[in-house]
Motif scaffolding. Sequence first.
Motif, PDB file in Angstrom:
ATOM      1  N   VAL A 298      49.858  42.271  45.247  1.00 54.52           N
ATOM      2  CA  VAL A 298      49.342  40.906  45.292  1.00 54.52           C
ATOM      3  C   VAL A 298      48.321  40.762  46.399  1.00 54.52           C
ATOM      4  O   VAL A 298      47.316  40.088  46.264  1.00 54.52           O
ATOM      5  CB  VAL A 298      50.486  39.893  45.509  1.00 54.52           C
ATOM      6  CG1 VAL A 298      49.999  38.609  46.146  1.00 54.52           C
ATOM      7  CG2 VAL A 298      51.141  39.561  44.202  1.00 54.52           C
TER       8      VAL A 298
ATOM      9  N   SER B 110      44.121  42.299  46.649  1.00 57.21           N
ATOM     10  CA  SER B 110      43.298  41.846  45.550  1.00 57.21           C
ATOM     11  C   SER B 110      41.954  41.255  45.902  1.00 57.21           C
ATOM     12  O   SER B 110      41.034  41.362  45.124  1.00 57.21           O
ATOM     13  CB  SER B 110      44.073  40.828  44.743  1.00 57.21           C
ATOM     14  OG  SER B 110      44.378  39.748  45.589  1.00 57.21           O
TER      15      SER B 110
ATOM     16  N   TYR C  67      34.921  42.687  43.898  1.00 58.20           N
ATOM     17  CA  TYR C  67      36.308  43.149  43.882  1.00 58.20           C
ATOM     18  C   TYR C  67      36.399  44.607  44.337  1.00 58.20           C
ATOM     19  O   TYR C  67      37.230  44.954  45.161  1.00 58.20           O
ATOM     20  CB  TYR C  67      36.907  42.973  42.483  1.00 58.20           C
ATOM     21  CG  TYR C  67      38.381  43.234  42.462  1.00 58.20           C
ATOM     22  CD1 TYR C  67      39.272  42.245  42.852  1.00 58.20           C
ATOM     23  CD2 TYR C  67      38.884  44.470  42.086  1.00 58.20           C
ATOM     24  CE1 TYR C  67      40.631  42.479  42.864  1.00 58.20           C
ATOM     25  CE2 TYR C  67      40.238  44.712  42.094  1.00 58.20           C
ATOM     26  CZ  TYR C  67      41.110  43.717  42.474  1.00 58.20           C
ATOM     27  OH  TYR C  67      42.452  43.960  42.500  1.00 58.20           O
TER      28      TYR C  67
ATOM     29  N   LYS D 180      41.563  46.056  37.528  1.00 58.15           N
ATOM     30  CA  LYS D 180      42.582  47.106  37.551  1.00 58.15           C
ATOM     31  C   LYS D 180      42.377  47.992  38.769  1.00 58.15           C
ATOM     32  O   LYS D 180      41.255  48.367  39.105  1.00 58.15           O
ATOM     33  CB  LYS D 180      42.512  47.950  36.281  1.00 58.15           C
ATOM     34  CG  LYS D 180      42.843  47.177  35.023  1.00 58.15           C
ATOM     35  CD  LYS D 180      42.746  48.053  33.802  1.00 58.15           C
ATOM     36  CE  LYS D 180      43.031  47.232  32.550  1.00 58.15           C
ATOM     37  NZ  LYS D 180      42.909  48.049  31.343  1.00 58.15           N
TER      38      LYS D 180
ATOM     39  N   PHE E  33      45.331  42.951  37.701  1.00 51.63           N
ATOM     40  CA  PHE E  33      45.244  41.668  38.395  1.00 51.63           C
ATOM     41  C   PHE E  33      44.660  40.630  37.453  1.00 51.63           C
ATOM     42  O   PHE E  33      43.605  40.854  36.865  1.00 51.63           O
ATOM     43  CB  PHE E  33      44.340  41.797  39.621  1.00 51.63           C
ATOM     44  CG  PHE E  33      44.922  42.670  40.693  1.00 51.63           C
ATOM     45  CD1 PHE E  33      45.560  42.104  41.776  1.00 51.63           C
ATOM     46  CD2 PHE E  33      44.831  44.047  40.613  1.00 51.63           C
ATOM     47  CE1 PHE E  33      46.105  42.904  42.774  1.00 51.63           C
ATOM     48  CE2 PHE E  33      45.371  44.855  41.597  1.00 51.63           C
ATOM     49  CZ  PHE E  33      46.008  44.279  42.680  1.00 51.63           C
ATOM     50  N   ASN E  34      45.334  39.504  37.344  1.00 54.00           N
ATOM     51  CA  ASN E  34      44.870  38.413  36.487  1.00 54.00           C
ATOM     52  C   ASN E  34      44.413  37.253  37.362  1.00 54.00           C
ATOM     53  O   ASN E  34      45.171  36.760  38.197  1.00 54.00           O
ATOM     54  CB  ASN E  34      45.990  37.958  35.564  1.00 54.00           C
ATOM     55  CG  ASN E  34      46.353  39.034  34.572  1.00 54.00           C
ATOM     56  OD1 ASN E  34      45.539  39.425  33.750  1.00 54.00           O
ATOM     57  ND2 ASN E  34      47.563  39.546  34.667  1.00 54.00           N
TER      58      ASN E  34
ATOM     59  N   LEU F 182      43.156  34.664  42.005  1.00 50.08           N
ATOM     60  CA  LEU F 182      44.310  35.464  41.611  1.00 50.08           C
ATOM     61  C   LEU F 182      45.552  34.610  41.392  1.00 50.08           C
ATOM     62  O   LEU F 182      45.905  33.790  42.236  1.00 50.08           O
ATOM     63  CB  LEU F 182      44.615  36.507  42.686  1.00 50.08           C
ATOM     64  CG  LEU F 182      45.802  37.428  42.411  1.00 50.08           C
ATOM     65  CD1 LEU F 182      45.531  38.328  41.224  1.00 50.08           C
ATOM     66  CD2 LEU F 182      46.116  38.253  43.641  1.00 50.08           C
TER      67      LEU F 182
ATOM     68  N   ASP G 241      48.322  36.301  39.202  1.00 50.79           N
ATOM     69  CA  ASP G 241      49.394  37.202  38.788  1.00 50.79           C
ATOM     70  C   ASP G 241      48.892  38.633  38.743  1.00 50.79           C
ATOM     71  O   ASP G 241      47.698  38.875  38.589  1.00 50.79           O
ATOM     72  CB  ASP G 241      49.912  36.805  37.403  1.00 50.79           C
ATOM     73  CG  ASP G 241      51.242  37.444  37.036  1.00 50.79           C
ATOM     74  OD1 ASP G 241      51.930  37.973  37.942  1.00 50.79           O
ATOM     75  OD2 ASP G 241      51.612  37.403  35.859  1.00 50.79           O
ATOM     76  N   ILE G 242      49.836  39.559  38.878  1.00 45.41           N
ATOM     77  CA  ILE G 242      49.547  40.972  38.657  1.00 45.41           C
ATOM     78  C   ILE G 242      50.686  41.574  37.854  1.00 45.41           C
ATOM     79  O   ILE G 242      51.814  41.082  37.871  1.00 45.41           O
ATOM     80  CB  ILE G 242      49.369  41.761  39.968  1.00 45.41           C
ATOM     81  CG1 ILE G 242      50.524  41.522  40.901  1.00 45.41           C
ATOM     82  CG2 ILE G 242      48.064  41.496  40.615  1.00 45.41           C
ATOM     83  CD1 ILE G 242      50.494  42.405  42.114  1.00 45.41           C
TER      84      ILE G 242
END
Length: 181
Positions: free
Chosen positions: A8, A11, A26, A121, A135-136, A146, A148-149
Amino acid sequence: MKFLAIFVFLSTMLFAYNIKTFSTDYENDINKITKILQQKDLNNKDELIFNVLKDKLDEELMLRLVLSSNYNLLSEEKKNEFKNLFFKKLQDDFLSKINLLQADSIKFLDAYIDEKKCIAKVSAKYDDKMQEAVFNFRKIKDDCKLYDIAVLGTSLIASYRAQFLDIINQDGIDKLFEKLR
């Protein structure tokens, strides 16, 4: 779960990623984080990383997702208390596990944007095995934040939600607050 908690915080180094430069920014940030983790002489590198990254999370969405419909039942005061308790737990999980991650193995794999979200990713060595994390990020106007992962198909948010809802369903929401304190 502990591997998810570590990822988490690996990220982002920006408040949010601009959609136009998402992939490049990123990847650059993963490289910056790797350098911080590789510095042996920093005693508080885990706290420094957490403090930089916690403001980059989509906190509101994370809180709504982990508590599900229970979130809307809370007063504003209780929502604020839950936010503090939840992110303290997230920080504690992170701080207790960050040194298990092999910093020299962190690799940016891919990043892309679809209609609803931004996705990135990363892979890293953990427990002597290469693991991949997805990573979403939620699109908010022209930015991505961010929320969620997933590692090995397991969502961080879904894991916390399952734990929290079990406590709530068995003993009530006050018991969840008590356990988080």
